[in-house]
Design a protein around this motif. Structure first.
Motif, PDB file in Angstrom:
ATOM      1  N   THR A 297       0.796  -1.226   0.000  1.00  0.00           N
ATOM      2  CA  THR A 297       0.000   0.000   0.000  1.00  0.00           C
ATOM      3  C   THR A 297       0.829   1.276   0.000  1.00  0.00           C
ATOM      4  OG1 THR A 297      -0.135   0.075   2.424  1.00  0.00           O
ATOM      5  CG2 THR A 297      -1.828  -1.172   1.270  1.00  0.00           C
ATOM      6  N   LYS A 298       2.137   1.193   0.190  1.00  0.00           N
ATOM      7  CA  LYS A 298       2.939   2.400   0.303  1.00  0.00           C
ATOM      8  C   LYS A 298       4.211   2.319  -0.540  1.00  0.00           C
ATOM      9  CE  LYS A 298       1.471   3.890   4.924  1.00  0.00           C
ATOM     10  NZ  LYS A 298       0.804   5.114   4.440  1.00  0.00           N
ATOM     11  N   MET A 299       4.585   3.478  -1.091  1.00  0.00           N
ATOM     12  CA  MET A 299       5.840   3.620  -1.825  1.00  0.00           C
ATOM     13  C   MET A 299       6.618   4.757  -1.188  1.00  0.00           C
ATOM     14  SD  MET A 299       6.457   4.445  -5.889  1.00  0.00           S
ATOM     15  CE  MET A 299       5.926   2.801  -6.424  1.00  0.00           C
ATOM     16  N   LEU A 300       7.797   4.445  -0.638  1.00  0.00           N
ATOM     17  CA  LEU A 300       8.612   5.425   0.060  1.00  0.00           C
ATOM     18  C   LEU A 300       9.923   5.626  -0.691  1.00  0.00           C
ATOM     19  CD1 LEU A 300       8.217   4.080   3.729  1.00  0.00           C
ATOM     20  CD2 LEU A 300       6.820   5.827   2.588  1.00  0.00           C
ATOM     21  N   VAL A 301      10.378   6.882  -0.741  1.00  0.00           N
ATOM     22  CA  VAL A 301      11.662   7.200  -1.355  1.00  0.00           C
ATOM     23  C   VAL A 301      12.487   7.986  -0.348  1.00  0.00           C
ATOM     24  CG1 VAL A 301      12.870   8.423  -3.195  1.00  0.00           C
ATOM     25  CG2 VAL A 301      10.735   7.214  -3.692  1.00  0.00           C
ATOM     26  N   ILE A 302      13.734   7.576  -0.156  1.00  0.00           N
ATOM     27  CA  ILE A 302      14.662   8.235   0.759  1.00  0.00           C
ATOM     28  C   ILE A 302      15.636   9.078  -0.051  1.00  0.00           C
ATOM     29  CG2 ILE A 302      16.527   7.834   2.424  1.00  0.00           C
ATOM     30  CD1 ILE A 302      15.052   5.233   3.183  1.00  0.00           C
ATOM     31  N   SER A 303      15.902  10.284   0.422  1.00  0.00           N
ATOM     32  CA  SER A 303      16.817  11.186  -0.277  1.00  0.00           C
ATOM     33  C   SER A 303      17.837  11.767   0.685  1.00  0.00           C
ATOM     34  CB  SER A 303      16.035  12.338  -0.932  1.00  0.00           C
ATOM     35  OG  SER A 303      15.082  11.857  -1.847  1.00  0.00           O
ATOM     36  N   SER A 304      18.926  12.234   0.123  1.00  0.00           N
ATOM     37  CA  SER A 304      19.931  13.002   0.854  1.00  0.00           C
ATOM     38  C   SER A 304      19.891  14.424   0.313  1.00  0.00           C
ATOM     39  CB  SER A 304      21.319  12.389   0.668  1.00  0.00           C
ATOM     40  OG  SER A 304      22.303  13.165   1.320  1.00  0.00           O
ATOM     41  N   CYS A 305      19.781  15.404   1.222  1.00  0.00           N
ATOM     42  CA  CYS A 305      19.589  16.792   0.816  1.00  0.00           C
ATOM     43  C   CYS A 305      20.707  17.676   1.356  1.00  0.00           C
ATOM     44  CB  CYS A 305      18.253  17.335   1.347  1.00  0.00           C
ATOM     45  SG  CYS A 305      16.820  16.314   0.942  1.00  0.00           S
ATOM     46  N   PRO A 306      21.122  18.694   0.584  1.00  0.00           N
ATOM     47  CA  PRO A 306      22.108  19.646   1.085  1.00  0.00           C
ATOM     48  C   PRO A 306      21.455  20.711   1.951  1.00  0.00           C
ATOM     49  CG  PRO A 306      21.548  20.169  -1.181  1.00  0.00           C
ATOM     50  CD  PRO A 306      20.774  18.925  -0.832  1.00  0.00           C
ATOM     51  N   GLY A 307      22.104  21.043   3.067  1.00  0.00           N
ATOM     52  CA  GLY A 307      21.614  22.105   3.930  1.00  0.00           C
ATOM     53  C   GLY A 307      22.309  23.415   3.631  1.00  0.00           C
ATOM     54  N   ALA A 308      21.780  24.493   4.193  1.00  0.00           N
ATOM     55  CA  ALA A 308      22.328  25.820   3.930  1.00  0.00           C
ATOM     56  C   ALA A 308      23.768  25.960   4.397  1.00  0.00           C
ATOM     57  CB  ALA A 308      21.452  26.881   4.593  1.00  0.00           C
ATOM     58  N   ASP A 309      24.129  25.232   5.452  1.00  0.00           N
ATOM     59  CA  ASP A 309      25.491  25.335   5.989  1.00  0.00           C
ATOM     60  C   ASP A 309      26.413  24.259   5.430  1.00  0.00           C
ATOM     61  OD1 ASP A 309      24.324  23.198   7.144  1.00  0.00           O
ATOM     62  OD2 ASP A 309      24.788  23.728   9.227  1.00  0.00           O
ATOM     63  N   GLY A 310      25.965  23.560   4.401  1.00  0.00           N
ATOM     64  CA  GLY A 310      26.778  22.509   3.803  1.00  0.00           C
ATOM     65  C   GLY A 310      26.557  21.132   4.405  1.00  0.00           C
ATOM     66  N   ALA A 311      25.820  21.060   5.514  1.00  0.00           N
ATOM     67  CA  ALA A 311      25.553  19.771   6.149  1.00  0.00           C
ATOM     68  C   ALA A 311      24.448  19.027   5.396  1.00  0.00           C
ATOM     69  CB  ALA A 311      25.138  19.981   7.605  1.00  0.00           C
ATOM     70  N   GLN A 312      24.632  17.751   5.191  1.00  0.00           N
ATOM     71  CA  GLN A 312      23.614  16.925   4.567  1.00  0.00           C
ATOM     72  C   GLN A 312      22.556  16.516   5.595  1.00  0.00           C
ATOM     73  OE1 GLN A 312      23.533  15.678   1.153  1.00  0.00           O
ATOM     74  NE2 GLN A 312      24.989  17.364   0.891  1.00  0.00           N
ATOM     75  N   PHE A 313      21.359  16.289   5.120  1.00  0.00           N
ATOM     76  CA  PHE A 313      20.327  15.736   5.993  1.00  0.00           C
ATOM     77  C   PHE A 313      19.448  14.808   5.158  1.00  0.00           C
ATOM     78  CE2 PHE A 313      18.582  19.713   4.343  1.00  0.00           C
ATOM     79  CZ  PHE A 313      17.323  19.331   3.894  1.00  0.00           C
ATOM     80  N   GLY A 314      18.773  13.889   5.836  1.00  0.00           N
ATOM     81  CA  GLY A 314      17.946  12.913   5.155  1.00  0.00           C
ATOM     82  C   GLY A 314      16.500  13.323   5.072  1.00  0.00           C
ATOM     83  N   GLN A 315      15.838  12.850   4.026  1.00  0.00           N
ATOM     84  CA  GLN A 315      14.411  13.089   3.832  1.00  0.00           C
ATOM     85  C   GLN A 315      13.757  11.783   3.404  1.00  0.00           C
ATOM     86  OE1 GLN A 315      12.375  16.360   1.191  1.00  0.00           O
ATOM     87  NE2 GLN A 315      12.737  14.581  -0.111  1.00  0.00           N
ATOM     88  N   ILE A 316      12.560  11.522   3.897  1.00  0.00           N
ATOM     89  CA  ILE A 316      11.773  10.387   3.431  1.00  0.00           C
ATOM     90  C   ILE A 316      10.413  10.917   3.000  1.00  0.00           C
ATOM     91  CG2 ILE A 316      10.922   9.833   5.762  1.00  0.00           C
ATOM     92  CD1 ILE A 316      11.006   6.851   4.893  1.00  0.00           C
ATOM     93  N   MET A 317       9.909  10.427   1.884  1.00  0.00           N
ATOM     94  CA  MET A 317       8.617  10.890   1.393  1.00  0.00           C
ATOM     95  C   MET A 317       7.796   9.724   0.868  1.00  0.00           C
ATOM     96  SD  MET A 317       9.895  12.974  -1.989  1.00  0.00           S
ATOM     97  CE  MET A 317      11.018  12.265  -3.196  1.00  0.00           C
ATOM     98  N   GLU A 318       6.485   9.874   0.973  1.00  0.00           N
ATOM     99  CA  GLU A 318       5.581   8.873   0.412  1.00  0.00           C
ATOM    100  C   GLU A 318       5.092   9.365  -0.939  1.00  0.00           C
ATOM    101  OE1 GLU A 318       1.393   6.443   1.121  1.00  0.00           O
ATOM    102  OE2 GLU A 318       2.117   7.802   2.698  1.00  0.00           O
ATOM    103  N   ILE A 319       5.172   8.483  -1.931  1.00  0.00           N
ATOM    104  CA  ILE A 319       4.756   8.790  -3.296  1.00  0.00           C
ATOM    105  C   ILE A 319       3.435   8.085  -3.590  1.00  0.00           C
ATOM    106  CG2 ILE A 319       5.351   8.590  -5.736  1.00  0.00           C
ATOM    107  CD1 ILE A 319       7.226  10.418  -4.314  1.00  0.00           C
TER     108      ILE A 319
END
Length: 504
Positions: free
Chosen positions: A275-297
């Protein structure tokens, strides 16, 4: 992610499942490892046997059960390992079976493999068959006796495969390019009908970004849709004919201060259930630090339903369950696994609870090297129901409430046996208690107040074979336990078991 070229062989016998960083890096260099985490909402007659999560059939779904896992020990070169004795035959198991011991079958194979360790791929349950991926072969065996029902050979080794399948038993696998000089590319995808063993459509993948990794391909199936990611991009396709429907968004709503070309959240992994489709991403932050994101499609509406981001410097590592959504976060996915947490989200993508297992002495993914792989659904040792998360460690099992994240109860089993969740039933847990050096494995029932009770004893004659397969997958298919090894060696002197099964 499944790679046909495995890491250095590990000892067959040993207490602890903890892996050194060296092994993690070796496995990452080999192109990733395919293991499965799972979801709780699988249904239908065609059922995926998930490694570490799933439904009543795949070990590890919330509604039915959780996720069992492998026990891998420190590395040892294959060349210095003694050649193991041949496993017993099915007839020998039956003849030597003692009162109250399980019936069992042993499946070998004469398929030609490289003379090295070859990682096994996923195992799916379809009707009355179990389907296993190994190197370039996809083989279906009858659940009742392990006999081969059909076999499909691909042009080159499999390098990617999903945990699940469509409701009518179709999957899409990736295999390497068979052309001379192109063997390292994981750029061919093939649809297979697991009910009939027939091949369907085939496509060649193309590199669309400088960040794409042509050596790997991640695949997840939700319903009749496939999400495919190649490291920096992800797209959604129809499983039936391979039609590409849309690209997964790479926008970054969290960092508006960055220049447009610097904002992209690049997909790194995916996870899917029925029932669910999830995608994980790596995102750049304003200070250069990476952070993770998860979203449902929502693949039908072709839109993002919700996004959740973790703190700066944190990444999303593994998905324990897709329904409910339960995943781990860590400050580093490829080296140090300290400061890790578990996050449970509600259906709107809002935080439901957080859990800090580190305080309980529980390692992520049983401390196995798969934690550093590129696939999200590869973590062993966890099972999530709609309201409870079960986690295993070297010494036992702990239950946490998903509503508040608080510990509920704990059961100790000792340090020389591995306890792996199979299925939750009415407040108790069916689990696989792995063999020791002296005793065969068992299926046990564990609960908050009752002592651990034995449901099924495995044959004593199978102990050595079973002990050598502890690094693989374990799942219940009805009342039958299916054990798949983590790797198989292609040395002609060896006769490594492909599958081992027990039933009352």
């Amino acid at each position: 992610m499944y790679s046909p070229t495995g890491p250095t062989r590990r000892r067959r016998f040993g207490k602890g499942p903890l892996i050194t960083l060296v092994v993690v890096l070796l496995m990452l260099a080999g192109g990733g490892v395919y293991v499965v985490a799972g979801d709780a909402d699988r249904s239908g007659t065609a059922r995926p046997v998930a490694r570490e999560t799933g439904s009543a059939v795949p070990s590890g779904s919330p509604a039915a059960g959780g996720s069992p896992g492998p026990v891998r020990t420190s590395p040892m070169p294959t060349s210095i390992l003694p050649v193991p004795t041949d496993p017993p035959s099915t007839a020998e198991l039956d003849a030597a079976r003692k009162p109250r011991e399980a019936h069992g079958w042993v499946a070998g194979d004469s398929a030609d493999l490289p003379s090295r360790d070859v990682l096994t791929g996923p195992v799916w349950s379809v009707g009355d068959t179990i389907v296993q991926v190994l190197y370039r072969d996809v083989v279906a065996r009858r659940v009742s006796d392990g006999a081969v029902a059909w076999r499909v050979s691909l042009p080159a080794p499999v390098c990617g495969a999903p945990v699940g399948m469509t409701p009518d038993g179709k999957v899409v696998v990736a295999h390497r390019n068979p052309a001379v000089g192109e063997e390292e590319k994981c750029d061919q995808i093939q649809m297979l009908d697991l009910k009939s063993g027939q091949k369907g459509w085939v496509k060649k993948l193309t590199t669309t970004s400088k960040l794409d990794r042509p050596k790997t391909a991640g695949l997840s199936i939700s319903g009749v849709f496939l999400v495919l990611h190649q490291g920096a991009t992800a797209s959604v396709h129809q499983v039936s004919d391979g039609t590409e429907l849309f690209d997964v968004p790479t926008d970054n709503p969290w960092s508006s201060t960055l220049a447009v070309g610097e904002r992209g959240c690049h997909p790194t992994a995916s996870a899917a259930g029925s029932t669910k489709m999830l995608v994980i991403s790596s995102c750049p932050g304003a200070d250069g630090a990476q952070f993770g994101q998860i979203m449902e499609i929502d693949p039908r509406a072709r839109k993002v339903l919700w996004r959740y981001r973790v703190g700066d410097g944190q990444l999303i590592a593994k998905v324990y369950s897709t329904d409910p959504v339960v995943f781990t976060t860590t400050t580093s996915v490829s080296s140090s696994f300290s400061n890790w947490r578990i996050v449970a989200l509600d259906r709107a993508g809002k935080v439901r609870s957080t859990i800090d297992p580190e305080k309980q002495g529980i390692p992520p993914c049983l401390g196995l090297s798969d934690l550093g792989g590129t696939a999200a659904q590869v973590c062993r040792g966890a099972l999530a129901t709609q309201d409870t998360l079960f986690l295993t460690s070297e010494t036992g099992l702990s239950a946490f409430g998903l509503a508040d994240g608080k510990p509920r109860w704990k059961s100790d089993v000792g340090s020389d046996r591995q306890l792996r969740p199979l299925r939750a039933e009415g407040g108790t847990l069916l689990a696989y208690l792995g063999p020791s050096k002296k005793e065969a494995g068992r299926i046990v029932r564990v609960g908050p107040k009752k002592a651990m009770t034995t449901v099924l004893r495995h044959p004593s004659l199978a102990r050595e074979t079973e002990y050598g397969m502890q690094g693989g997958d374990v799942a219940l298919v009805g009342r039958r336990l299916i054990i798949s090894p983590y790797w198989v060696n292609g040395d002609d002197r060896r006769h490594d078991t492909r599958l081992l099964s027990f039933t009352p």
